[in-house]
Scaffold this motif. Sequence first.
Motif, mmCIF file in Angstrom:
data_model
loop_
_atom_site.group_PDB
_atom_site.id
_atom_site.type_symbol
_atom_site.label_atom_id
_atom_site.label_comp_id
_atom_site.label_asym_id
_atom_site.label_seq_id
_atom_site.Cartn_x
_atom_site.Cartn_y
_atom_site.Cartn_z
ATOM 1 N N LYS A 136 -31.065 14.750 -30.541
ATOM 2 C CA LYS A 136 -32.153 15.224 -29.697
ATOM 3 C C LYS A 136 -31.792 14.942 -28.240
ATOM 4 N N ASP A 138 -32.625 14.614 -23.952
ATOM 5 C CA ASP A 138 -33.548 14.335 -22.867
ATOM 6 C C ASP A 138 -33.458 15.519 -21.915
ATOM 7 N N SER A 468 -32.339 10.504 -26.619
ATOM 8 C CA SER A 468 -33.678 11.080 -26.536
ATOM 9 C C SER A 468 -34.740 10.100 -26.056
#
Length: 491
Positions: A136, A138, A468
């Motif tokens: 995942k 940012d 993330s």
Amino acid sequence: MDVVSPTIFFLDATRKTGLQSQIRETTVSAIVSGTILPGARMPSSRKLAEYLKISRLTVTLAYQELVSQGYLEVRSRSAYYVAKTPPVTRPDKLLAYPSGSAIDWSSKLHSGFNIAKAIRKPHDWRRYRYPFLYGKMDHNLFDHAAWRDCARRALAREDFILMADDFAAADDEELVNYICTRTLPSRGIHARPDEILVTVGAQNALWIVSHLLLNRNSHVVYENPGHPDISATLHLTGARMTALDVDDGGLPPERLPEGIDAVFVTPSHQSPTAATMPIERRKALLEAADRQDFIIVEDDYEFEMSFLEPPMPALKSLDQNGRVLYVGSFSKSLFPGLRLGFLVAPAPVIHEARALRALMLRHPPGHLQRTTAYFLALGHYDTVLHRMRIEYHKRHIAMIDALNREGVRIAGKSAFGGTSFWIEGPEGMDADQLARELREDGVLIESGAPFFLNREGPCRYFRIAYSSIPLVRIAEGIEIIARRIRQHFGG
């Protein structure tokens, strides 16, 4: 004459879609469904604006866009009407379609593809305060404005004419050129355009390669633990499978069985332990391939996240006899939803791989390929990677400090950086149960259970990542993880 009531319109302030778009969506849906009929008069822009409590200009701009699309038309004194012949095709309402099926599909489907163990990652992961999830991103580290600019460039007339055509089995020349001249040389690899195939992510490349190399008479070796999608992909070829346990140096070549046809390996960043294969072991694996006459498939994911030291040369860069098929991906370094990867192999292999891909999906979307090519060529890619390396280095240090402070054992980490740690819990710990309990605390981790083949009993390993989660939340999140473990095992 019918007049459309403004009460059919509703604006949802929580949606990210703009107000103009919501007005257009409501109007088009009503026209397509027959809720409002051709020739009906729309509410005046002033009346609809007052009803929705928005600017009159917003309504006017939405109406004008619908006129340009052919859904509305303007008559005297700027009055808007539903077009007499809007660009929609309605189904014949007289036809009745059955809603069920009397077929026993279990007897009709000859293969079951839902065999990969699920790695559970909630779609709403962003609402959790401590998301230690691998894969995942940012979004604050990505340059969205630059990507949008490149997408617009890819829609320029000259590019659009090229992109709108059917590539047949070809790929975007600009993207392939960048892979040849920039991406591969950085890994010590030199390849011609006819030795590269663009794929829909690394998984697509691995699926193609496995079905080119393997059949029911083949014997393949892969890593344990390893990504469940790989074991499922290899299982579907019908080949005999051997899961070889990895250690802190990745896959051990000296333990390879005899009579194998292929080895699937992640030497730079073993999945999921993050171990990096030493150079001596890489050479030993290549020597074994020459001696035993098998092919190596190298998945070289995440080498870009190198901030501790330069990444080790790719296994393929050491290959003198063309035995290594190389798989790369832009999805890990840009954003997961991109789903663009590539396969590097001798030209005869790429020729067959291209034919197989064409039967599956022709080619990855042309606009996506050209947008990515611009993003790479204009230097945005390198800028984003530089930003990610700086931030991930900070998060890496914070994770190390917090894990050591809380006494959580790191079982595996990348030698050059990466974005995750492989954690070993106490004997008897159930990582699945731990993940469920932590979710109640707002903490997301990945149980290691799906990565092991035919494992009996609870799994005490789990993976935590820092791509993330914000830097300021890492220490607190690790403290919660350690507290949960101590609640069950003490100490």
